[in-house]
Each structure stands twice: as C-alpha cells, then as structure tokens.
Write an enzyme that holds these catalytic residues in place. Structure first.
Site, PDB file in Angstrom:
ATOM      1  N   SER A 121      53.328 -88.417   7.948  1.00  0.00           N
ATOM      2  CA  SER A 121      52.097 -87.750   6.397  1.00  0.00           C
ATOM      3  C   SER A 121      52.104 -89.171   6.181  1.00  0.00           C
ATOM      4  CB  SER A 121      53.355 -87.422   5.413  1.00  0.00           C
ATOM      5  OG  SER A 121      53.956 -87.823   5.071  1.00  0.00           O
ATOM      6  N   LYS A 122      51.397 -89.200   5.259  1.00  0.00           N
ATOM      7  CA  LYS A 122      50.609 -90.166   4.586  1.00  0.00           C
ATOM      8  C   LYS A 122      51.563 -91.275   2.838  1.00  0.00           C
ATOM      9  CE  LYS A 122      45.621 -92.027   3.187  1.00  0.00           C
ATOM     10  NZ  LYS A 122      44.687 -91.277   3.177  1.00  0.00           N
ATOM     11  N   ARG A 123      52.003 -90.427   3.415  1.00  0.00           N
ATOM     12  CA  ARG A 123      53.394 -90.433   1.766  1.00  0.00           C
ATOM     13  C   ARG A 123      54.571 -91.118   3.190  1.00  0.00           C
ATOM     14  NH1 ARG A 123      56.352 -85.633   0.491  1.00  0.00           N
ATOM     15  NH2 ARG A 123      54.055 -84.923   0.671  1.00  0.00           N
ATOM     16  N   GLN A 124      54.818 -91.538   4.036  1.00  0.00           N
ATOM     17  CA  GLN A 124      55.097 -92.634   4.275  1.00  0.00           C
ATOM     18  C   GLN A 124      55.043 -93.632   5.587  1.00  0.00           C
ATOM     19  OE1 GLN A 124      59.361 -90.606   6.356  1.00  0.00           O
ATOM     20  NE2 GLN A 124      59.197 -88.799   5.201  1.00  0.00           N
ATOM     21  N   GLY A 125      53.979 -93.808   4.810  1.00  0.00           N
ATOM     22  CA  GLY A 125      53.076 -94.568   6.418  1.00  0.00           C
ATOM     23  C   GLY A 125      51.708 -94.898   6.246  1.00  0.00           C
TER      24      GLY A 125
END
Ligand code: GLU
Length: 513
Positions: free
Chosen positions: A277-281
């Site tokens: 996911s975008k949240r982790q990179g």
C-alpha cells in the site's frame, strides 16, 4: 497446430503505473516474446468517475521507457514499433493513436458494441433489466448488513417486473442497469496456470451489473467481450481479479465463446505481509524512476516479484532478453511476493556498478542538479571532470542515483565547519597533531598535478606513515572532509585536487595553535 499466443495488458487510466500493473505488463511481454506471440495494449476506461487526466499518456510512457514494445493497441507516436500498421487518431483522446486489426483499443470508443452484446444476453435470458432506484438498493444493503448477510442484489427486478412493465419503462426512458443472472447452486471451476484448480460457488456471487445506467459497460462485460474479439489466448493479471473469474467464465459460457487460459499473479505485499500500500512506501513505477533506480534494475526486480527461474538457481541478475528466454508462467508462485526495497537497492547497485563512469555521469547529472549542496557549490565543483571523480569514488556504494553526493557533501562545500577536536587521532597533543598535518602538507605539496592520482597519493602517504597510519591519515582525512566517516583520504584528496586539498589542510593547521 496451437493458436498464436496473444496477450494483452489492459490497464485503466486511473493514475500512475502501479508496480503490480507494471508486473502484469512485464509478464505479458515476456510470455508473448518467449512464445512468438502478440502483445496488445488495451485501455479499459469504462469507469469514467475514476479517470485521471494524463494517466493514459503516463502508462504509455512507462511501457515505452521500459522497452516493453507491444504490437497493437494504443500509442503515442514515439511508441509505434511497426510503422506499417495504419494508425488512427483516437476518438476520445486527442494526441493518442490506435493501431491494429482490432481497433478501437479504447473501451469508451465502442459502447454500442457492448450494448449489443448486453441486449443479446437479455434476450437469451442470461441477463435482465434492473430498474431499482439507488435508494432502494441502499436500504437493501443496510438491511443485509443488520442481518449479517453478504451484500447481494435481492433479484427484485428479476422476479417482480413483468415484460409489459419493462417495455413501458424502456419506452419512458427510465434509468436502468443490466444485471447478469447467476445460476443457482452451481460450482464454477477453472484451471489457473498459477493457482491450479480454483472453484467458486455461484450462490455466493452477486448478480453483477453488466451495463450501467450511464450507458457504459462494467469492467466484466467489456473485458470479456474485448478478450474474445481480440483473440486473446492468455489472460495474465493480478490476483485481485480472481474473484471476477467465475463471472467471466459464465459470460464466456453464455456467449458460447472459447475460454482463454487464465493466470492470476500473486499479490504484492509490504515487508510486514500486508497488501502493498501507498502508506508504507511508493507504489508507482514513476516514483522509482524519479528516485534514480535504473530501468534494468526495476525490470529485474519486478520480474522477481512472483517468479524465479526455479529451485537450486541462484542467479538474480537478469537482463530483459534473458528474462524472455527464461520466463515461464508455470514457475510463477502462488504465495504473495514481498516488495523488499533492500533487494531493489541491491539489484540497482549491481546495475550501477556495470555502468562506465561516463554513462553514470550522464544519468547522475540531473540528480546532482536537484541537490542544494550542488546548487550552492562553486563552478569548479560542477565540472564534468570533478563530478566524474566523485562518481568514481562513489559508484560501488551507490544504491540509487538520487543518493549521489549525499554522503559526501564535503566534496562540494566551500568551507568546512568542524570542531578542531575532530582532527585529533586518539590522545595526540596539539603540537604533535600540528606536526603531522604539516608533514602531509609538505608531502602533498611536493606531488605535482600530473602525478595527482589515487594510486600515487596512496603509495606516498602510506610510505611516509609507516606503522603509524592513524596518526598521519586521520588528521588528513578529517581536514579534507570535516566528518567522522568518509572514503579514504587518498580518494578524497584525489577528487578534490591538489589546490583544494592543500587549502583544506592549511585551514586545519591554522586551527591548531
Ligand atoms: N482494467 C483492469 C485493470 O485495471 C484489467 C484487469 C484484467 O487484466 O483483466 O487492471
């Protein structure tokens, strides 16, 4: 004889190129090339609400940048491989071209065709009109949630609307959708090339909308019609599409069309095994390009997200041509593939090491130009010769191009700021420190510009240092860099050149009174 392999990459223009999508495109390409087949780029833009301007161009650009040449589909002029195929200007996207026997390759340009097929399904009893208002559907879903039931259309319109009412509603231009009729109590089975046998209970599957009230088909209908019409033999796509498979299989059955083969690629996972996911990179290929990962490294890394050449094989570096030779869908694994940035850094560093200094300089210059320390540096520090020396020292410890100069900003500084205590090796007195600094000052002063090479500097300094390397080399390194850690003083002095090195030593001497 087997049919010619035809695969397609069918992205929706909803944003940047997600690495998962890029992997599908890469595997499509590898599979097509390996089997002497065709690779098609089709644009699935039936969800108008999710359209992002520029996304289509950016998809084409990434494929072009990666060298994943396709034979038919949607192009910007630069991407066209075969200039013998006549091209047509896209109806809906100015500046975009389409080329190939199965035009149009953009779904929003063939709405009548989907409508025709949807009507056919209604006639054959495999689909039905649904006139339910959004409010009714919302209430139905809310009730189902309260009753802890899976949200599913309750088939009101299938059972309660007469032929007469349907005709009346259609005549009055009432808003409607067309829903697919799921058979009851059936098990849909398929042999997935990656997952093996997969099966789905039809009772758990909703009566999927095939045509929306805005006149656009849904993904399911358009995707199946196009795959059939375009003669696609292998559908290679991410595992997130697996739940759609039974719907697609039924559509093929309802139309009495031959089923292509399916391969659902494993999910991409964050290192903590959650879905990438975008949240982790970063998840867009464009982000990795911007960060200075080389094309070859990104392709190599993405190829290994779900595939490897087999048990006992240790090779990890593969060129695109090698991948074409080695790739097999049978070797794609089922288990989710962890997106491990450390591995990407390692692969990238391997490719950087393969570049000549001139090539590295060409690629690194735009990254230098974005750095504040570079912008502030004097003209002599921006010369190709100086930068190539910096890169010569850095290139075998560079994970990515955006790291250039980052750890060695002292190269670019006009004046170093450091505490005099940094110059001291162990317990040495000021007097002794000064003596040693003067010793290297004299020694370097006697080396001519012509002899100012890394090897020479190293040989001469080591000869003079003898047993007591630290005493001579630490103060020198500290004087040249102003930091605790850096490449060796020979390398740093070589990069800086004679004048700048002596200037920095002079300053260090003046600090020690
Ligand atoms: N349009 C779908 C996507 O955005 C295509 C899925 C498929 O390949 O069937 O990925």
């Amino acid at each position: 004889m087997d049919k010619k392999v035809r695969v397609r990459f069918a992205p929706s223009p909803t944003g940047f190129m997600h690495v998962g999508n890029f992997r599908s495109a890469l595997y499509d390409y590898l599979f097509a090339k390996k089997n002497g087949g065709d690779f098609v780029l089709r644009i699935e833009d039936t969800d108008q609400k999710r359209f992002v301007p520029g996304a289509l161009e950016s998809l084409i650009n990434v494929l072009d940048w990666a060298g994943l040449r396709y034979d038919e589909g949607v192009f910007q002029s630069a991407g066209i491989k075969n200039d013998k195929i006549p091209t047509t200007e896209s109806k809906n996207y100015p500046g975009i071209l389409e080329a190939g026997e199965f035009e149009p390759y953009i779904q929003s340009e063939k709405l009548e065709i989907y409508k025709k097929y949807a009507d056919q399904l209604v006639k054959s009893g495999h689909a039905y009109y649904c006139f339910c208002e959004p409010e009714r559907l919302e209430k139905m879903r809310a009730d189902q949630t309260v009753e802890k039931k899976a949200p599913m259309y309750d088939r009101y319109c299938l059972h309660n609307v007469s032929e007469e009412e349907i005709n009346k509603n259609l005549k009055n231009s009432c808003s409607y959708t067309i829903r697919m009729k799921m058979p009851e109590g059936e098990m849909i089975e398929a042999d997935d090339l990656v997952r093996g046998k997969v099966s789905f209970k039809t009772d758990l599957i909703d009566d999927q909308i095939l045509m929306k009230s805005d006149g656009f088909p849904t993904y399911h209908l358009a995707n199946v019609i196009d795959d059939h019409e375009m003669g696609i033999t292998h559908v290679i796509r991410g595992e997130e599409w697996l739940p759609s498979l039974p719907k697609h299989i039924l559509l093929y059955r309802y139309f009495d069309w031959e089923l292509p083969k399916f391969a659902h690629l494993p999910l991409l996972l964050n290192p903590d095994k959650t879905k990438l996911s975008k949240r982790q990179g970063d998840v867009a290929v464009e982000d990795y390009i911007k960060k200075g990962y080389l094309k070859e490294a990104i392709i190599n890394f993405v190829a290994l997200l779900g595939w490897n050449p087999g048990a006992g094989e240790t090779q990890e570096i593969f060129s695109l041509d090698e991948l074409v030779q080695r790739f097999e869908l049978e070797k794609v694994h089922k288990a989710g593939a962890v997106f491990d940035l450390k591995k990407l850094d390692w692969i990238n560093a391997e490719y950087i090491k393969k570049l000549s200094i001139d090539e590295l300089y060409e690629k690194a210059l735009p990254f230098f130009e974005q750095k504040e320390f570079f912008i502030q540096a004097g003209a002599e520090k921006k010369s190709p010769e100086f930068l190539k020396r910096v890169l010569t020292v850095e290139f075998d410890r560079l994970p990515k191009l955006s790291d250039v100069g980052e750890n060695n900003q002292f190269f670019f500084a006009t004046d170093l700021n450091y505490d005099k205590s940094l110059l001291r090796w162990k317990e040495m007195t000021d007097e002794y420190l000064k003596k040693n600094l003067e010793k290297v000052q004299e020694l370097l002063g006697n080396i001519s510009e012509d002899e100012w090479s890394r090897e020479n500097l190293e040989a001469k300094l080591l000869a003079v240092a003898g047993e007591k390397r630290g005493e001579l080399l630490w103060p020198l390194r500290a004087a040249l860099t102003g930091t605790q850690k850096s490449p060796s003083p020979f390398e740093v002095a070589w990069v800086l050149g004679k004048t700048e090195s002596l200037r920095r030593i002079e300053k260090a001497v003046s600090l020690v009174v």
